[in-house]
Design a protein around this motif. Structure first.
Motif, PDB file in Angstrom:
ATOM      1  N   ARG A  15      15.850 -50.884 -99.301  1.00 18.70           N
ATOM      2  CA  ARG A  15      15.105 -49.979-100.181  1.00 18.70           C
ATOM      3  C   ARG A  15      15.162 -48.545 -99.647  1.00 18.70           C
ATOM      4  O   ARG A  15      15.404 -47.598-100.395  1.00 18.70           O
ATOM      5  CB  ARG A  15      13.659 -50.429-100.317  1.00 18.70           C
ATOM      6  CG  ARG A  15      12.825 -49.482-101.153  1.00 18.70           C
ATOM      7  CD  ARG A  15      11.394 -49.913-101.193  1.00 18.70           C
ATOM      8  NE  ARG A  15      11.241 -50.872-102.272  1.00 18.70           N
ATOM      9  CZ  ARG A  15      10.149 -51.558-102.506  1.00 18.70           C
ATOM     10  NH1 ARG A  15       9.095 -51.413-101.726  1.00 18.70           N
ATOM     11  NH2 ARG A  15      10.079 -52.386-103.511  1.00 18.70           N
ATOM     12  N   THR A  16      14.975 -48.389 -98.345  1.00 21.15           N
ATOM     13  CA  THR A  16      15.037 -47.062 -97.735  1.00 21.15           C
ATOM     14  C   THR A  16      16.449 -46.493 -97.836  1.00 21.15           C
ATOM     15  O   THR A  16      16.643 -45.326 -98.176  1.00 21.15           O
ATOM     16  CB  THR A  16      14.588 -47.120 -96.264  1.00 21.15           C
ATOM     17  OG1 THR A  16      13.273 -47.678 -96.215  1.00 21.15           O
ATOM     18  CG2 THR A  16      14.595 -45.753 -95.622  1.00 21.15           C
ATOM     19  N   SER A  19      17.069 -45.320-101.337  1.00 23.59           N
ATOM     20  CA  SER A  19      16.348 -44.067-101.595  1.00 23.59           C
ATOM     21  C   SER A  19      17.086 -42.878-101.006  1.00 23.59           C
ATOM     22  O   SER A  19      17.188 -41.824-101.637  1.00 23.59           O
ATOM     23  CB  SER A  19      14.935 -44.129-101.017  1.00 23.59           C
ATOM     24  OG  SER A  19      14.174 -45.097-101.681  1.00 23.59           O
TER      25      SER A  19
END
Length: 59
Positions: A15-16, A19
């Motif tokens: 997820r990071t 992003s």
């Protein structure tokens, strides 16, 4: 190279990572706006590729 992944606490989750990739992509889109012109040499090379694509379709 193995030293890059030796410490698991330095790894980031998907997820990071996603992003970060999205943010970089947005910034690139802002700085490479469609209205900006390519250098003349690159423009001529692209035109040549387009011409070859058209000529290839005729055969």
């Amino acid at each position: 190279m193995a030293g890059l992944f030796a410490n698991d606490s330095e790894q980031i989750d998907r997820r990071t990572s996603r992003s970060i990739c999205d943010a970089v992509g947005e910034r690139l889109q802002q700085s490479l706006r469609p209205e900006s012109r390519l250098p003349t040499h690159l423009e001529s090379l692209l035109n040549e590729l387009r011409k070859r694509d058209r000529d290839g379709d005729a055969h």
